[in-house]
Design a protein around this motif. Sequence first.
Motif, mmCIF file in Angstrom:
data_model
loop_
_atom_site.group_PDB
_atom_site.id
_atom_site.type_symbol
_atom_site.label_atom_id
_atom_site.label_comp_id
_atom_site.label_asym_id
_atom_site.label_seq_id
_atom_site.Cartn_x
_atom_site.Cartn_y
_atom_site.Cartn_z
ATOM 1 N N GLY A 77 0.795 -1.225 0.000
ATOM 2 C CA GLY A 77 0.000 0.000 0.000
ATOM 3 C C GLY A 77 0.824 1.269 0.000
ATOM 4 N N PRO A 78 1.786 1.432 -0.928
ATOM 5 C CA PRO A 78 2.624 2.633 -0.922
ATOM 6 C C PRO A 78 1.847 3.865 -1.357
ATOM 7 N N ALA A 79 2.362 5.026 -0.934
ATOM 8 C CA ALA A 79 1.758 6.283 -1.374
ATOM 9 C C ALA A 79 2.023 6.515 -2.860
ATOM 10 N N THR A 80 3.228 6.158 -3.312
ATOM 11 C CA THR A 80 3.613 6.363 -4.706
ATOM 12 C C THR A 80 4.518 5.232 -5.169
ATOM 13 N N VAL A 81 4.594 5.067 -6.485
ATOM 14 C CA VAL A 81 5.467 4.084 -7.121
ATOM 15 C C VAL A 81 6.366 4.831 -8.100
ATOM 16 N N VAL A 82 7.673 4.532 -8.075
ATOM 17 C CA VAL A 82 8.641 5.213 -8.936
ATOM 18 C C VAL A 82 9.397 4.183 -9.756
ATOM 19 N N PRO A 83 9.198 4.131 -11.081
ATOM 20 C CA PRO A 83 10.035 3.275 -11.919
ATOM 21 C C PRO A 83 11.327 3.999 -12.271
ATOM 22 N N ALA A 84 12.454 3.284 -12.208
ATOM 23 C CA ALA A 84 13.743 3.907 -12.543
ATOM 24 C C ALA A 84 14.678 2.854 -13.098
ATOM 25 N N GLY A 85 15.442 3.234 -14.112
ATOM 26 C CA GLY A 85 16.416 2.321 -14.695
ATOM 27 C C GLY A 85 15.912 1.683 -15.967
ATOM 28 N N GLY A 86 16.846 1.138 -16.734
ATOM 29 C CA GLY A 86 16.515 0.573 -18.031
ATOM 30 C C GLY A 86 16.153 -0.900 -17.961
ATOM 31 N N VAL A 87 15.426 -1.340 -18.984
ATOM 32 C CA VAL A 87 15.124 -2.758 -19.184
ATOM 33 C C VAL A 87 15.168 -3.029 -20.681
ATOM 34 N N SER A 88 15.399 -4.291 -21.029
ATOM 35 C CA SER A 88 15.354 -4.690 -22.433
ATOM 36 C C SER A 88 13.909 -4.981 -22.803
ATOM 37 N N ARG A 89 13.539 -4.552 -23.989
ATOM 38 C CA ARG A 89 12.158 -4.782 -24.425
ATOM 39 C C ARG A 89 11.921 -6.272 -24.642
ATOM 40 N N PRO A 90 10.909 -6.865 -23.980
ATOM 41 C CA PRO A 90 10.610 -8.280 -24.197
ATOM 42 C C PRO A 90 9.959 -8.508 -25.552
ATOM 43 N N SER A 91 9.899 -9.752 -25.957
ATOM 44 C CA SER A 91 9.286 -10.090 -27.237
ATOM 45 C C SER A 91 7.776 -9.889 -27.165
ATOM 46 N N PRO A 92 7.124 -9.654 -28.319
ATOM 47 C CA PRO A 92 5.662 -9.516 -28.312
ATOM 48 C C PRO A 92 4.958 -10.726 -27.703
ATOM 49 N N ALA A 93 5.476 -11.933 -27.960
ATOM 50 C CA ALA A 93 4.843 -13.133 -27.402
ATOM 51 C C ALA A 93 4.916 -13.128 -25.881
ATOM 52 N N ALA A 94 6.050 -12.680 -25.347
ATOM 53 C CA ALA A 94 6.202 -12.636 -23.887
ATOM 54 C C ALA A 94 5.246 -11.626 -23.273
ATOM 55 N N ILE A 95 5.052 -10.497 -23.935
ATOM 56 C CA ILE A 95 4.118 -9.487 -23.433
ATOM 57 C C ILE A 95 2.691 -10.045 -23.417
ATOM 58 N N LEU A 96 2.314 -10.729 -24.491
ATOM 59 C CA LEU A 96 0.968 -11.286 -24.565
ATOM 60 C C LEU A 96 0.742 -12.320 -23.467
#
Length: 291
Positions: A77-96
């Motif tokens: 139950g955080p007040a806010t969420v902060v994304p930071a840093g890079g990631v490699s784009r997953p494949s379309p199949a993995a996203i689905l």
Amino acid sequence: MTEADPAPAPAPEGALVLIAGAGRLPELVAESLRRARRPFRVIALRGFTGPALRAGADATVDLLDLAATLKLLRLWGPATVVPAGGVSRPSPAAILNAGAALRNREALRAIAGGGDDRLLRAAVTLVEEAGHRVVGVHEAAPDLLCPDGPLGRRAPDAEAAASIRTGRGVLDALSPYDLGQAVVLAGDRILAVEGPEGTDRMLARARTLGRRPFGFGRAMPATVLVKAPKVGQDRRIDLPAVGARTVRNAARAGCAGLALEAGGTLVIDRAATAAEADRLGLFVVGYGGAP
């Protein structure tokens, strides 16, 4: 705490959760939060988060394990969420496959088939749909943003300033398209525009294109690197960033300096970046206002 047994206790009042990807930025955000004495927890992304931050993380999840991430946020139950840093784009199949339980297949196909901006916005939307407020690094750790004016001892001369104005106009014009956030140019001549390969590889291309003949000889005068967020960009995700390595690669490409949108570009280790620019004889300057 083990990865399979996250602490169910709620986060302290006003706490935020840092979702940490690759690179130095998540560590700098954590350091900034500690300086500000803000309570926070860390979700490390397996295979991306650096070892120092991962060792003290409150939980570790797979990039595409959306259900686990949302479960942690629900428990804490955080007040806010902060994304930071890079990631490699997953494949379309993995996203689905990863999002099948959270979105309909048509919406997921549109996300998977779009550019990185669409993917990142979709990830933020999923977190917000679960009832959490997402903020960007620029809000959670504003001290990491480039200030207005020179960072080191040097400032752009008149010719470099003209290149910067042109570069800002180029980036503004390219904003509607899913391209990068940087351009290298000399005067009115565009040498390279950042694409999916990132700034460092773009600078490697510019190193050849900006030298004559056949990629050798002196660089073209008033060569500059200009970086800025896209017009209308959701600044909670993928803000442009530079550091000492960017300065070194810009120097190899023959750049006289770097121009960064003040308040819109992250500077990784500001003191080290300014010192490297001074050592190599480049300027690093933050700009604001109309070109």
